[in-house]
Design a protein around this motif. Structure first.
Motif, PDB file in Angstrom:
ATOM      1  N   LYS A   1      28.755  87.189 -37.465  1.00 31.08           N
ATOM      2  CA  LYS A   1      27.735  88.193 -37.743  1.00 31.08           C
ATOM      3  C   LYS A   1      28.191  89.574 -37.293  1.00 31.08           C
ATOM      4  O   LYS A   1      29.051  89.716 -36.425  1.00 31.08           O
ATOM      5  CB  LYS A   1      26.423  87.845 -37.049  1.00 31.08           C
ATOM      6  CG  LYS A   1      26.503  87.854 -35.516  1.00 31.08           C
ATOM      7  CD  LYS A   1      25.178  87.432 -34.911  1.00 31.08           C
ATOM      8  CE  LYS A   1      25.268  87.266 -33.408  1.00 31.08           C
ATOM      9  NZ  LYS A   1      23.993  86.809 -32.838  1.00 31.08           N
TER      10      LYS A   1
ATOM     11  N   ALA B   1      31.366  87.164 -45.277  1.00 30.61           N
ATOM     12  CA  ALA B   1      30.152  86.351 -45.269  1.00 30.61           C
ATOM     13  C   ALA B   1      29.270  86.586 -44.049  1.00 30.61           C
ATOM     14  O   ALA B   1      28.215  85.963 -43.917  1.00 30.61           O
ATOM     15  CB  ALA B   1      30.529  84.875 -45.348  1.00 30.61           C
ATOM     16  N   ALA B   2      29.690  87.457 -43.149  1.00 26.92           N
ATOM     17  CA  ALA B   2      28.938  87.664 -41.911  1.00 26.92           C
ATOM     18  C   ALA B   2      27.578  88.282 -42.190  1.00 26.92           C
ATOM     19  O   ALA B   2      27.457  89.250 -42.939  1.00 26.92           O
ATOM     20  CB  ALA B   2      29.736  88.554 -40.957  1.00 26.92           C
ATOM     21  N   ALA B   3      26.560  87.713 -41.578  1.00 20.74           N
ATOM     22  CA  ALA B   3      25.206  88.260 -41.687  1.00 20.74           C
ATOM     23  C   ALA B   3      25.115  89.519 -40.828  1.00 20.74           C
ATOM     24  O   ALA B   3      25.959  89.755 -39.959  1.00 20.74           O
ATOM     25  CB  ALA B   3      24.202  87.231 -41.195  1.00 20.74           C
ATOM     26  N   VAL B   4      24.088  90.311 -41.056  1.00 25.68           N
ATOM     27  CA  VAL B   4      23.834  91.491 -40.228  1.00 25.68           C
ATOM     28  C   VAL B   4      22.631  91.195 -39.347  1.00 25.68           C
ATOM     29  O   VAL B   4      21.564  90.841 -39.838  1.00 25.68           O
ATOM     30  CB  VAL B   4      23.567  92.753 -41.081  1.00 25.68           C
ATOM     31  CG1 VAL B   4      23.162  93.925 -40.200  1.00 25.68           C
ATOM     32  CG2 VAL B   4      24.795  93.101 -41.907  1.00 25.68           C
ATOM     33  N   GLU B   5      22.839  91.310 -38.041  1.00 24.00           N
ATOM     34  CA  GLU B   5      21.760  91.158 -37.067  1.00 24.00           C
ATOM     35  C   GLU B   5      21.403  92.562 -36.586  1.00 24.00           C
ATOM     36  O   GLU B   5      22.147  93.168 -35.821  1.00 24.00           O
ATOM     37  CB  GLU B   5      22.216  90.269 -35.911  1.00 24.00           C
ATOM     38  CG  GLU B   5      21.133  90.017 -34.875  1.00 24.00           C
ATOM     39  CD  GLU B   5      21.620  89.073 -33.788  1.00 24.00           C
ATOM     40  OE1 GLU B   5      21.699  87.851 -34.038  1.00 24.00           O
ATOM     41  OE2 GLU B   5      21.950  89.580 -32.684  1.00 24.00           O
ATOM     42  N   ASP B   6      20.299  93.083 -37.062  1.00 25.98           N
ATOM     43  CA  ASP B   6      19.890  94.456 -36.750  1.00 25.98           C
ATOM     44  C   ASP B   6      19.100  94.479 -35.447  1.00 25.98           C
ATOM     45  O   ASP B   6      17.888  94.274 -35.438  1.00 25.98           O
ATOM     46  CB  ASP B   6      19.076  95.027 -37.901  1.00 25.98           C
ATOM     47  CG  ASP B   6      18.751  96.500 -37.703  1.00 25.98           C
ATOM     48  OD1 ASP B   6      19.043  97.052 -36.621  1.00 25.98           O
ATOM     49  OD2 ASP B   6      18.196  97.099 -38.640  1.00 25.98           O
TER      50      ASP B   6
ATOM     51  N   ARG C   1      33.485  94.685 -45.362  1.00 24.42           N
ATOM     52  CA  ARG C   1      33.364  93.518 -46.252  1.00 24.42           C
ATOM     53  C   ARG C   1      34.229  93.680 -47.498  1.00 24.42           C
ATOM     54  O   ARG C   1      34.805  92.721 -47.988  1.00 24.42           O
ATOM     55  CB  ARG C   1      31.903  93.318 -46.657  1.00 24.42           C
ATOM     56  CG  ARG C   1      31.055  92.760 -45.563  1.00 24.42           C
ATOM     57  CD  ARG C   1      29.642  92.575 -46.050  1.00 24.42           C
ATOM     58  NE  ARG C   1      28.865  91.822 -45.082  1.00 24.42           N
ATOM     59  CZ  ARG C   1      27.565  91.927 -44.953  1.00 24.42           C
ATOM     60  NH1 ARG C   1      26.886  92.747 -45.735  1.00 24.42           N
ATOM     61  NH2 ARG C   1      26.919  91.207 -44.074  1.00 24.42           N
TER      62      ARG C   1
ATOM     63  N   GLU D   1      26.644  92.653 -35.431  1.00 16.94           N
ATOM     64  CA  GLU D   1      25.515  93.069 -34.616  1.00 16.94           C
ATOM     65  C   GLU D   1      25.420  94.590 -34.689  1.00 16.94           C
ATOM     66  O   GLU D   1      26.370  95.287 -34.337  1.00 16.94           O
ATOM     67  CB  GLU D   1      25.698  92.642 -33.158  1.00 16.94           C
ATOM     68  CG  GLU D   1      25.642  91.153 -32.966  1.00 16.94           C
ATOM     69  CD  GLU D   1      25.855  90.716 -31.530  1.00 16.94           C
ATOM     70  OE1 GLU D   1      25.521  89.567 -31.220  1.00 16.94           O
ATOM     71  OE2 GLU D   1      26.380  91.517 -30.709  1.00 16.94           O
TER      72      GLU D   1
ATOM     73  N   GLN E   1      20.818  85.954 -35.877  1.00 15.40           N
ATOM     74  CA  GLN E   1      21.656  85.371 -36.915  1.00 15.40           C
ATOM     75  C   GLN E   1      22.716  84.470 -36.277  1.00 15.40           C
ATOM     76  O   GLN E   1      23.093  84.670 -35.128  1.00 15.40           O
ATOM     77  CB  GLN E   1      22.344  86.476 -37.722  1.00 15.40           C
ATOM     78  CG  GLN E   1      21.392  87.444 -38.396  1.00 15.40           C
ATOM     79  CD  GLN E   1      20.601  86.790 -39.510  1.00 15.40           C
ATOM     80  OE1 GLN E   1      21.067  85.883 -40.184  1.00 15.40           O
ATOM     81  NE2 GLN E   1      19.376  87.262 -39.703  1.00 15.40           N
ATOM     82  N   LYS E   2      23.193  83.522 -37.061  1.00 11.75           N
ATOM     83  CA  LYS E   2      24.288  82.661 -36.599  1.00 11.75           C
ATOM     84  C   LYS E   2      25.606  83.409 -36.748  1.00 11.75           C
ATOM     85  O   LYS E   2      25.725  84.317 -37.566  1.00 11.75           O
ATOM     86  CB  LYS E   2      24.336  81.372 -37.421  1.00 11.75           C
ATOM     87  CG  LYS E   2      23.160  80.467 -37.189  1.00 11.75           C
ATOM     88  CD  LYS E   2      23.327  79.175 -37.980  1.00 11.75           C
ATOM     89  CE  LYS E   2      22.165  78.249 -37.702  1.00 11.75           C
ATOM     90  NZ  LYS E   2      22.289  76.997 -38.441  1.00 11.75           N
ATOM     91  N   HIS E   3      26.592  82.997 -35.970  1.00 11.63           N
ATOM     92  CA  HIS E   3      27.938  83.554 -36.100  1.00 11.63           C
ATOM     93  C   HIS E   3      28.589  82.972 -37.341  1.00 11.63           C
ATOM     94  O   HIS E   3      28.308  81.821 -37.672  1.00 11.63           O
ATOM     95  CB  HIS E   3      28.773  83.199 -34.868  1.00 11.63           C
ATOM     96  CG  HIS E   3      28.242  83.813 -33.606  1.00 11.63           C
ATOM     97  ND1 HIS E   3      27.539  83.090 -32.686  1.00 11.63           N
ATOM     98  CD2 HIS E   3      28.295  85.076 -33.125  1.00 11.63           C
ATOM     99  CE1 HIS E   3      27.198  83.876 -31.689  1.00 11.63           C
ATOM    100  NE2 HIS E   3      27.626  85.094 -31.933  1.00 11.63           N
TER     101      HIS E   3
END
Length: 122
Positions: free
Chosen positions: A68, A50-55, A111, A70, A64-66
């Motif tokens: 994530k 579920a981790a977002a990608v912070e580009d 993922r 990076e 992005q929130k943790h």
């Protein structure tokens, strides 16, 4: 299917996450104990899907929130990632890639492989 390979080192315990083809797609920090290393593996299994990608390679990127991933450019000008847990701690990192597509493929592989990956000890 991927697997976590846990190893004892001179200074503690580490794990590598390997994809089904045997390629290493993520590595851990060194943990003081086998139990702490196993907790790190569990954290990757829980957080990666579920981790977002912070580009961080683009100007004015969206924070992005943790948890994530990076994505950043290292000192050699290559792309890398680090996976941070909900508490902000780095729980896995990846090798360097010449192209951003390589690092993005690695994140997708993590993922896909991490949640069901078995742990083996070497």
């Amino acid at each position: 299917m991927g697997k976590f390979v846990m190893k004892k080192t001179n200074s503690g315990f580490r794990f590598n996450l390997k994809a089904g083809n045997g390629e290493t797609i993520a590595v851990s920090e060194t943990y003081a104990s086998a139990a702490a290393c196993k907790n790190g593996i569990a954290s990757v299994q829980k957080n990666a899907p579920a981790a977002a990608v912070e580009d961080q390679t683009v100007a004015e990127y969206a924070k992005q929130k943790h948890p994530k991933f990076e994505v950043y450019v290292d000192k050699a000008g290559e792309y890398r990632f680090r996976l941070k847990a909900t508490n902000g701690q780095i729980i896995a990192t990846g090798e360097s890639y010449k192209a951003k597509a390589g690092v993005m493929n690695a994140i997708e592989s993590i993922r896909k492989n991490a949640p069901e990956a078995k742990t083996v000890e070497e």
